[in-house]
Design an enzyme around this catalytic site. Structure first.
Site, mmCIF file in Angstrom:
data_model
loop_
_atom_site.group_PDB
_atom_site.id
_atom_site.type_symbol
_atom_site.label_atom_id
_atom_site.label_comp_id
_atom_site.label_asym_id
_atom_site.label_seq_id
_atom_site.Cartn_x
_atom_site.Cartn_y
_atom_site.Cartn_z
ATOM 1 N N TYR A 136 0.818 -1.214 0.000
ATOM 2 C CA TYR A 136 0.000 0.000 0.000
ATOM 3 C C TYR A 136 0.852 1.264 0.000
ATOM 4 C CZ TYR A 136 -4.724 -1.839 0.851
ATOM 5 O OH TYR A 136 -5.942 -2.439 0.734
ATOM 6 N N LYS A 186 2.685 -15.237 2.850
ATOM 7 C CA LYS A 186 2.936 -15.958 1.604
ATOM 8 C C LYS A 186 4.433 -16.231 1.541
ATOM 9 C CE LYS A 186 1.622 -17.642 -2.413
ATOM 10 N NZ LYS A 186 0.848 -18.905 -2.511
ATOM 11 N N ASP A 218 -3.318 -18.089 0.529
ATOM 12 C CA ASP A 218 -4.267 -18.780 -0.357
ATOM 13 C C ASP A 218 -5.007 -19.881 0.399
ATOM 14 O OD1 ASP A 218 -1.786 -20.071 -0.165
ATOM 15 O OD2 ASP A 218 -1.782 -20.799 -2.229
ATOM 16 N N ASP A 242 -6.794 -6.871 3.993
ATOM 17 C CA ASP A 242 -7.868 -6.193 3.255
ATOM 18 C C ASP A 242 -8.776 -7.225 2.604
ATOM 19 O OD1 ASP A 242 -9.258 -4.042 1.967
ATOM 20 O OD2 ASP A 242 -8.137 -4.493 0.135
ATOM 21 N N ASP A 246 -12.809 -8.752 3.966
ATOM 22 C CA ASP A 246 -14.036 -8.703 3.155
ATOM 23 C C ASP A 246 -14.637 -10.100 3.040
ATOM 24 O OD1 ASP A 246 -13.741 -5.976 2.616
ATOM 25 O OD2 ASP A 246 -14.289 -6.214 0.506
HETATM 26 C C1 IPM Z 1 -10.668 -1.028 3.603
HETATM 27 C C2 IPM Z 1 -10.804 -0.408 2.242
HETATM 28 C C3 IPM Z 1 -9.604 0.506 1.982
HETATM 29 C C4 IPM Z 1 -8.362 -0.353 1.999
HETATM 30 C C5 IPM Z 1 -9.705 1.347 0.702
HETATM 31 C C6 IPM Z 1 -10.947 2.210 0.689
HETATM 32 C C7 IPM Z 1 -8.483 2.193 0.505
HETATM 33 O O1 IPM Z 1 -10.948 -1.386 1.273
HETATM 34 O O2 IPM Z 1 -10.595 -0.282 4.598
HETATM 35 O O3 IPM Z 1 -10.653 -2.247 3.692
HETATM 36 O O4 IPM Z 1 -7.985 -0.931 0.968
HETATM 37 O O5 IPM Z 1 -7.741 -0.455 3.052
HETATM 38 MG MG MG Z 2 -11.133 -3.336 2.058
#
Ligand code: IPM
Ligand code: MG
Length: 348
Positions: A136, A186, A218, A242, A246
């Site tokens: 990042y 990884k 993975d 990240d 999700d």
């Molecule tokens: C998160 C989001 C952010 C990230 C984006 C909006 C930059 O996806 O907080 O998970 O990638 O960290």
């Molecule tokens: Mg995210």
């Protein structure tokens, strides 16, 4: 009196933040609030996604309540002006390196999960994600190859101190839960991950009571859908965290349910739902405010030490769900503010 910076941002950010504010207001806590623009909203009002006046409030505040950033109208802008730079900038500026992303299945949401109810029912974990380093924040750009072809690059790196400090947060988190920590990397391919693994093992000597395991990312993605109940605390880097958070959210029912905290070394934190700005449903009252309401609870717990009020909010969200309150992401028909009403009612 503690100061809370309220940064609603873009898309559904303002709608969900409003409901979290209603919940906080009902608790009659001695808090002051200052609101400031962030993300695409700030780009359009102030010419920058993270204007100086917003940074100023953020620096002065004891904690930040954040909605979401992201606006498709900004996709063609130079990267420094894109909404996402606001959240990345705040994380870096305030040294919010430790991201806590709890994922658990709330009672009654088994059917909302993308997994079979009996598999989903066992989900109760915290993903501890590093936020200040990795690919990042490495050198990035575009260049031409020797053959004159366009090339994009992003450098991935971690130094040992960055790894050690997030590893300690992982071990501390595991210590007060089940005592099991899984470090995800990884290391079979990446040197960054090899160093990550070596340093996590070194730090583990400070925490003999915690059982440390390692998993490749993975495999972790696969195990998260196969048998998520095996995880308690996961510690991982910025990019892997990240993605896995999700994924964990949908296993736990809905991305609309997951709160998060981004903490610095002294308890200051930014609290936000893990979902994004969802521009496709913005302004329609369809968003689930629970993730932001639960983020407000984390704010009270982690930055202000008001544990009791945090517990009350979490119990009220649970009670509202048990009573059948559901936004569309959970298969229901309530609007954002009606879901807020249901939580307020449960607060009593
Ligand atoms: C998160 C989001 C952010 C990230 C984006 C909006 C930059 O996806 O907080 O998970 O990638 O960290
Ligand atoms: Mg995210």
């Amino acid at each position: 009196m503690p100061l809370i910076a309220v940064l609603p941002g873009d898309g559904i950010g303002p709608e969900v933040t409003e409901q979290a504010r209603r919940v906080l207001d009902t608790l009659n806590l001695e808090l002051t609030y200052e609101e400031a623009p962030v993300g695409g909203a700030a780009y359009y009002s102030d010419g920058h996604p993270l204007p100086e006046r917003t940074l100023d409030v953020a620096r002065r505040a004891d904690a930040l309540l954040f909605g979401a950033v992201g606006d498709p109208r900004c996709d063609a802008l130079e990267r420094q002006f894109r909404p996402e730079q606001a959240i990345l900038g705040l994380r870096k500026e305030l040294e919010l390196f430790a991201n806590l992303r709890p994922a658990r299945l709330f009672p009654g949401l088994e059917d909302a999960s993308a997994l079979k109810p009996e598999v989903a029912g066992a989900i109760d974990m915290v993903i501890v994600r590093e936020l200040n380093g990795d690919v990042y924040f490495g050198e990035k750009g575009f260049r031409k190859t020797a053959a004159g072809r366009r090339e994009g690059y992003d450098v991935m790196s971690y130094d040992e101190d960055e790894v050690a400090r997030i590893a300690r947060v992982g071990f501390e988190t595991a210590k007060v839960r089940s005592g099991k920590l899984c470090s995800v990397d990884k290391a079979n391919v990446l040197e960054t991950s090899q160093l990550w693994r070596d340093v996590v093992i070194e730090v583990s000597a400070e925490f003999p009571e915690v059982e440390l395991t390692h998993m490749y990312v993975d495999n972790a993605a696969m195990q998260l859908v196969r048998n998520p109940g095996q995880f308690d605390v996961i510690v991982t880097g910025n990019l892997f965290g990240d993605i896995l958070s999700d994924q964990a959210s949908m296993c736990a029912g809905s991305i609309g349910m997951l709160p998060s905290a981004a903490l610095n070394g002294s308890g200051k934190g930014l609290y936000e739902p893990i979902h994004g700005s969802a521009p496709d449903i913005a302004g329609q009252g369809k968003a689930n405010p629970c993730a932001t309401i639960l983020s407000a609870a984390m704010l009270l717990r982690h930055s202000l030490g008001i544990e009791e009020a945090a517990d009350r909010i979490e119990a009220a969200v649970t009670a509202a769900l048990v009573s059948g309150a559901r936004t569309p992401d959970l298969g229901g028909t309530l609007t954002t503010s009606e879901m807020g009403d249901a939580v307020l009612k449960a607060l009593g």
